[in-house]
Design a protein around this motif. Structure first.
Motif, PDB file in Angstrom:
ATOM      1  N   GLU A 136      36.923  36.530  42.855  1.00  0.00           N
ATOM      2  CA  GLU A 136      36.634  37.191  44.409  1.00  0.00           C
ATOM      3  C   GLU A 136      35.082  37.874  44.488  1.00  0.00           C
ATOM      4  N   THR A 171      35.489  39.300  38.485  1.00  0.00           N
ATOM      5  CA  THR A 171      36.623  38.301  39.215  1.00  0.00           C
ATOM      6  C   THR A 171      36.083  37.422  39.915  1.00  0.00           C
ATOM      7  N   HIS A 183      45.449  40.373  36.803  1.00  0.00           N
ATOM      8  CA  HIS A 183      44.710  39.521  37.718  1.00  0.00           C
ATOM      9  C   HIS A 183      43.509  38.979  36.506  1.00  0.00           C
ATOM     10  N   ARG A 199      38.080  33.017  30.429  1.00  0.00           N
ATOM     11  CA  ARG A 199      38.989  33.742  31.494  1.00  0.00           C
ATOM     12  C   ARG A 199      40.036  34.531  30.694  1.00  0.00           C
ATOM     13  N   ARG A 217      43.148  40.878  33.217  1.00  0.00           N
ATOM     14  CA  ARG A 217      42.807  42.144  33.081  1.00  0.00           C
ATOM     15  C   ARG A 217      44.278  42.791  32.763  1.00  0.00           C
ATOM     16  N   ALA A 221      39.995  37.883  35.115  1.00  0.00           N
ATOM     17  CA  ALA A 221      38.599  38.077  35.188  1.00  0.00           C
ATOM     18  C   ALA A 221      37.937  37.086  34.054  1.00  0.00           C
ATOM     19  N   TYR A 222      36.549  36.954  34.264  1.00  0.00           N
ATOM     20  CA  TYR A 222      35.819  36.150  33.430  1.00  0.00           C
ATOM     21  C   TYR A 222      34.835  36.897  32.640  1.00  0.00           C
TER      22      TYR A 222
END
Length: 70
Positions: A26, A24, A66, A59, A62, A68-69
């Motif tokens: 983050e 992510t 959200h 990209r 999920r 994710a990469y």
């Protein structure tokens, strides 16, 4: 593509290259902050989006919805 490889982008790219599984933004923010607290959250997000636009990253959403990469 004419984009500059700045110091902060290099740090973000290095953190991305260490990832063996989908990650992510983050997660990358947290990793980058440990190494280079001067690199801001916006820089990480912009760099990830730039890498995705260049097809270096993909990209995905999920199962929890959200992004994710990979």
């Amino acid at each position: 593509h004419g984009h500059r490889l700045t110091g902060p982008r290099r740090i973000v790219a290095g953190a991305v290259l260490e990832q063996a599984r989908p990650f992510t933004a983050e997660g990358i923010v947290a990793l980058v902050r440990e190494r280079a607290p001067e690199v801001g959250r916006a820089t990480v997000y912009r760099t990830l989006e730039l890498l995705a636009s260049l097809d270096v990253l993909t990209r995905v959403l999920r199962s929890d919805g959200h992004p994710a990469y990979i």
